[in-house]
Scaffold this motif. Sequence first.
Motif, PDB file in Angstrom:
ATOM      1  N   ASN A  61       0.362   1.170  -4.180  1.00 35.85           N
ATOM      2  CA  ASN A  61      -0.538   2.065  -3.445  1.00 35.85           C
ATOM      3  C   ASN A  61      -0.539   1.733  -1.965  1.00 35.85           C
ATOM      4  O   ASN A  61      -0.542   2.635  -1.109  1.00 35.85           O
ATOM      5  CB  ASN A  61      -1.969   1.985  -3.980  1.00 35.85           C
ATOM      6  CG  ASN A  61      -2.138   2.438  -5.400  1.00 35.85           C
ATOM      7  OD1 ASN A  61      -2.817   1.772  -6.186  1.00 35.85           O
ATOM      8  ND2 ASN A  61      -1.543   3.558  -5.767  1.00 35.85           N
ATOM      9  N   ARG A 121       0.815   4.185   1.228  1.00 38.08           N
ATOM     10  CA  ARG A 121      -0.055   4.586   2.332  1.00 38.08           C
ATOM     11  C   ARG A 121       0.376   4.026   3.688  1.00 38.08           C
ATOM     12  O   ARG A 121       0.219   4.691   4.705  1.00 38.08           O
ATOM     13  CB  ARG A 121      -1.485   4.175   2.029  1.00 38.08           C
ATOM     14  CG  ARG A 121      -2.124   5.104   1.034  1.00 38.08           C
ATOM     15  CD  ARG A 121      -3.471   4.618   0.550  1.00 38.08           C
ATOM     16  NE  ARG A 121      -4.113   5.639  -0.257  1.00 38.08           N
ATOM     17  CZ  ARG A 121      -3.731   5.984  -1.477  1.00 38.08           C
ATOM     18  NH1 ARG A 121      -2.710   5.392  -2.043  1.00 38.08           N
ATOM     19  NH2 ARG A 121      -4.360   6.938  -2.141  1.00 38.08           N
ATOM     20  N   GLN A 144      -8.108   4.878  -2.443  1.00 43.41           N
ATOM     21  CA  GLN A 144      -8.024   4.990  -0.985  1.00 43.41           C
ATOM     22  C   GLN A 144      -8.899   3.939  -0.307  1.00 43.41           C
ATOM     23  O   GLN A 144      -8.450   3.266   0.637  1.00 43.41           O
ATOM     24  CB  GLN A 144      -8.469   6.383  -0.538  1.00 43.41           C
ATOM     25  CG  GLN A 144      -7.593   7.496  -1.038  1.00 43.41           C
ATOM     26  CD  GLN A 144      -8.235   8.858  -0.807  1.00 43.41           C
ATOM     27  OE1 GLN A 144      -9.056   9.034   0.080  1.00 43.41           O
ATOM     28  NE2 GLN A 144      -7.856   9.822  -1.617  1.00 43.41           N
ATOM     29  N   CYS A 158      -7.468   0.435  -0.672  1.00 43.49           N
ATOM     30  CA  CYS A 158      -6.323   0.209   0.218  1.00 43.49           C
ATOM     31  C   CYS A 158      -6.785  -0.111   1.636  1.00 43.49           C
ATOM     32  O   CYS A 158      -6.269  -1.040   2.264  1.00 43.49           O
ATOM     33  CB  CYS A 158      -5.391   1.424   0.215  1.00 43.49           C
ATOM     34  SG  CYS A 158      -4.390   1.558  -1.279  1.00 43.49           S
TER      35      CYS A 158
END
Length: 116
Positions: free
Chosen positions: A8, A12, A67, A70
Amino acid sequence: MPYATQSNLIERFGKQELVDILPGEGPETINDSLVLVALDDASNEIDSYLAERYTLPLDVVPPILVQVACDVARYKYYACDVTDEVEKRYTARLEWLGKVAEGDAGLGISSEPAGS
């Protein structure tokens, strides 16, 4: 269990960022152990907010938490060399988590008070 994975983070922010900030033993490698520490720290920090409204561990991890995890993990692995962008994203995520804890924002899943 972390809310996000190394994959992840790479999706990103790109692999090169992890190589640059958390270099492994070989060229163009990532220190997987330090990534896991940052992801675990991020998940623990997130849980400290979620525990106000949700029974943990969550049965389903909503995409928003990936999200958030992260951005929080990124802040953790930058340590002393945090950029303005990384710090702003981290601060915004903590503000949102505060709203979740207060009931002014949600995860899109049913909430059950901890201990019910």
